[in-house]
Design a protein around this motif. Structure first.
Motif, PDB file in Angstrom:
ATOM      1  N   CYS A   7      -4.470   4.682   1.605  1.00 55.81           N
ATOM      2  CA  CYS A   7      -4.270   5.476   0.394  1.00 55.81           C
ATOM      3  C   CYS A   7      -3.977   6.925   0.795  1.00 55.81           C
ATOM      4  O   CYS A   7      -4.665   7.493   1.653  1.00 55.81           O
ATOM      5  CB  CYS A   7      -5.526   5.407  -0.480  1.00 55.81           C
ATOM      6  N   LEU A  14      -5.332  -0.056   1.912  1.00 57.46           N
ATOM      7  CA  LEU A  14      -4.707  -0.581   0.702  1.00 57.46           C
ATOM      8  C   LEU A  14      -4.499  -2.079   0.815  1.00 57.46           C
ATOM      9  O   LEU A  14      -4.162  -2.595   1.880  1.00 57.46           O
ATOM     10  CB  LEU A  14      -3.353   0.094   0.467  1.00 57.46           C
ATOM     11  N   CYS A  23      -4.802   3.628  -3.986  1.00 53.44           N
ATOM     12  CA  CYS A  23      -5.653   2.496  -4.310  1.00 53.44           C
ATOM     13  C   CYS A  23      -5.873   2.349  -5.823  1.00 53.44           C
ATOM     14  O   CYS A  23      -6.104   1.248  -6.299  1.00 53.44           O
ATOM     15  CB  CYS A  23      -6.985   2.564  -3.570  1.00 53.44           C
TER      16      CYS A  23
END
Length: 131
Positions: A7, A14, A23
């Motif tokens: 992220c 992720l 996310c």
């Protein structure tokens, strides 16, 4: 070999689509907010912020609908007379500058610069829009 994506905001791993960058919506919003704070303020934001400050100051010093203040008092608070939204010219030829509904006119009285504050009135409307 599969690369782990993280992220851009919180650096967590992720899961999901291969083109995913954040996310959740919170991380996406936080990332873009932080990015906007790091950039130099845009011209629109500078003008908008000055108009808001001008209006706040005029509102504070014009509680009765008409008032006179020494110019240095409101200028010291950050008021900038170069930022206004519109103007109105009275029958004497005085041009009042307005920040939304709060108007002001610079005058010199007894060698001191003063500012006359007024509130927008219905009779000041020159153009009546028909619906």
């Amino acid at each position: 070999m599969k690369l782990k994506k993280i992220c851009l905001s919180c650096n967590k791993e992720l899961k999901g689509r291969s083109d995913k960058k954040f996310c959740d919506q919170y991380c996406k919003s936080a990332y873009h907010y932080k990015l906007s704070q790091e950039q130099a303020p845009k011209f629109f934001n500078q003008v908008d912020n000055q108009l808001k400050l001008n209006r706040k100051i005029l509102k504070e010093y014009n509680k009765a609908g008409k008032a006179t203040v020494r110019a240095e008092i409101i200028i010291d608070l950050g008021f900038d007379p170069n930022f206004f939204t519109h103007y109105w010219k009275n029958q004497k030829g005085d041009v009042y500058l307005f920040v939304y509904e709060y108007g002001f006119l610079s005058k010199k009285e007894n060698g001191r610069k003063k500012i006359i504050l007024i509130l927008w009135q219905e009779y000041m409307n020159h153009n009546k829009f028909k619906q």
